[in-house]
Design an enzyme around this catalytic site. Sequence first.
Site, PDB file in Angstrom:
ATOM      1  N   GLN A 276      37.671  52.901  -9.838  1.00  0.00           N
ATOM      2  CA  GLN A 276      36.637  53.078 -10.841  1.00  0.00           C
ATOM      3  C   GLN A 276      37.138  52.622 -12.209  1.00  0.00           C
ATOM      4  O   GLN A 276      38.236  52.965 -12.626  1.00  0.00           O
ATOM      5  CB  GLN A 276      36.212  54.546 -10.926  1.00  0.00           C
ATOM      6  CG  GLN A 276      35.477  55.059  -9.698  1.00  0.00           C
ATOM      7  CD  GLN A 276      34.066  54.493  -9.566  1.00  0.00           C
ATOM      8  OE1 GLN A 276      33.611  53.699 -10.387  1.00  0.00           O
ATOM      9  NE2 GLN A 276      33.380  54.882  -8.513  1.00  0.00           N
ATOM     10  N   TYR A 305      34.991  54.963   3.595  1.00  0.00           N
ATOM     11  CA  TYR A 305      35.072  54.010   2.487  1.00  0.00           C
ATOM     12  C   TYR A 305      35.968  54.619   1.398  1.00  0.00           C
ATOM     13  O   TYR A 305      35.612  54.636   0.212  1.00  0.00           O
ATOM     14  CB  TYR A 305      33.685  53.683   1.919  1.00  0.00           C
ATOM     15  CG  TYR A 305      32.628  53.442   2.971  1.00  0.00           C
ATOM     16  CD1 TYR A 305      32.435  52.179   3.524  1.00  0.00           C
ATOM     17  CD2 TYR A 305      31.819  54.486   3.417  1.00  0.00           C
ATOM     18  CE1 TYR A 305      31.461  51.957   4.492  1.00  0.00           C
ATOM     19  CE2 TYR A 305      30.853  54.289   4.384  1.00  0.00           C
ATOM     20  CZ  TYR A 305      30.676  53.018   4.923  1.00  0.00           C
ATOM     21  OH  TYR A 305      29.718  52.816   5.888  1.00  0.00           O
ATOM     22  N   GLU A 326      39.057  53.180   5.722  1.00  0.00           N
ATOM     23  CA  GLU A 326      38.903  52.120   4.724  1.00  0.00           C
ATOM     24  C   GLU A 326      39.109  50.771   5.411  1.00  0.00           C
ATOM     25  O   GLU A 326      40.058  50.587   6.174  1.00  0.00           O
ATOM     26  CB  GLU A 326      39.911  52.297   3.591  1.00  0.00           C
ATOM     27  CG  GLU A 326      40.002  51.148   2.607  1.00  0.00           C
ATOM     28  CD  GLU A 326      38.681  50.798   1.954  1.00  0.00           C
ATOM     29  OE1 GLU A 326      38.347  49.604   1.902  1.00  0.00           O
ATOM     30  OE2 GLU A 326      37.972  51.730   1.505  1.00  0.00           O
ATOM     31  N   ASP A 369      31.547  56.942   0.261  1.00  0.00           N
ATOM     32  CA  ASP A 369      31.510  56.212  -1.012  1.00  0.00           C
ATOM     33  C   ASP A 369      31.441  54.722  -0.697  1.00  0.00           C
ATOM     34  O   ASP A 369      32.390  53.975  -0.933  1.00  0.00           O
ATOM     35  CB  ASP A 369      32.753  56.554  -1.837  1.00  0.00           C
ATOM     36  CG  ASP A 369      32.727  55.908  -3.223  1.00  0.00           C
ATOM     37  OD1 ASP A 369      31.679  55.359  -3.614  1.00  0.00           O
ATOM     38  OD2 ASP A 369      33.769  55.942  -3.908  1.00  0.00           O
ATOM     39  N   CYS A 396      26.691  53.688  -5.937  1.00  0.00           N
ATOM     40  CA  CYS A 396      26.630  52.911  -7.175  1.00  0.00           C
ATOM     41  C   CYS A 396      25.338  52.113  -7.273  1.00  0.00           C
ATOM     42  O   CYS A 396      25.195  51.284  -8.173  1.00  0.00           O
ATOM     43  CB  CYS A 396      27.836  51.974  -7.279  1.00  0.00           C
ATOM     44  SG  CYS A 396      27.961  50.782  -5.934  1.00  0.00           S
TER      45      CYS A 396
END
Length: 440
Positions: A276, A305, A326, A369, A396
């Site tokens: 981020q 994720y 991931e 995420d 997002c």
Amino acid sequence: MTTKRLKIERMGYGPEAIAHDADGKTVFVTGGVPGDTVEAETDAEEARFSRAHVTTVLEDSPDRVTPPCPFVDVCGGCPWAHLSYEAQLAAKRSGVVDALTRLGGFSAEDAEALVAPIVAPGEPWGYRNKVELAVGTQRGRTMVGMHAAGSSDVVKVPSCPLLDSKFKGVVKAVQGAMNFLAGSRDLGLERVGIRASRRTKELEVALWGTPGPFPRPQVAKVLGDATKVTSVVRVMQKGPAKARRIAGVERLSGKGSWGELVGSESMRVSAPSFFQVNTRGADKLVSLVMEGLSPVEDEEAMDLYCGAGTFTLPLARKSGFVSAVESYGPAVRDLRHNLDAANLTNVDPIGGDAGIEFPDVDADVIVVDPPRAGLAADVVAQLSDQPARAIAYVSCDPATLARDLARFRDEGVFEPVSVTPVDLFPQTFHVENVTILHRQ
């Protein structure tokens, strides 16, 4: 091209504002602020809408402000900078409510009740820990600067007020160093990434380009002389522009990665890994997720994720075991390093696609995420088969979030109880959301 007199009505989910012309046709207007009366020149006419840019502001909106950066109209990084911060926050929350209504099938009343007040975790300027400089060619010489708004040009700027003010001079120093190094030579660079941490005082410069001859010692020395850099790396990519893959990462000097503190967790992140760009915002995301899930030590957790472990590490502190998935190789390596450094042994780091490598466990709490594309339909189905009591969905993109919440509703197992917008990206239209879903 034609000129239209327009009254700007609202911001869209994008850099443009929205108006309607005298015929009632929707116009997406670059440079407009809700409440403005403007003259705008048409750039494109489509059957159902048109696009235009402001040429003259005839009457200022009460929400129009003068931004602190003189380059906002030529650089593409701050498309909402002329809009007051209070109005930005209101527009972003309204955009989330609108997405849930239009795309998620929620009633206006339900969407309004579901979306919490937007959270502003930091300052509207100087919040970024990362900026990227574009690399272009002008009159035969390499030029390093910011992406120009609406074009592929490069704009040379002395500083970026979005970057943490402690590192105010870094952009100019790196530009100067790279322009000196490149001169009339082609170093095969596409962009230059700068990551800076006020908390750890670490500064990394990442040179993104293609494999080939490269003056490694000279680059490391010049950048070291120009800045108090703690890491210089070269990231080499192959493949077509829209499908780049990492061919290798070279450490040219220093640590070879960048360190940051998120809450109480110390993390190291390699240049290709996502992190981020707003550290105080990341703190808030973690606190919202942990408060929403309230994991306890005898519970099993899942983190899909998971990246380099922003949520994995605090989950591992509170729960009994975490399955962390991931797909991006560099991030998996960073995750393993961060777990080792934190001496956390109750995590199973899994490399691969979340749908294919979905953990064969019965999770009590789950974090997802995903990237902007959101969750694949099969992942929503697999999540709905879990016996979990709660899911935290960090998104997002309001549009894909709304679509995925509709899919969860169709599965009939989990329902959202809150959506909290978090403004990680002031001066832009982007907004992060933390949604908590409970088992019905």
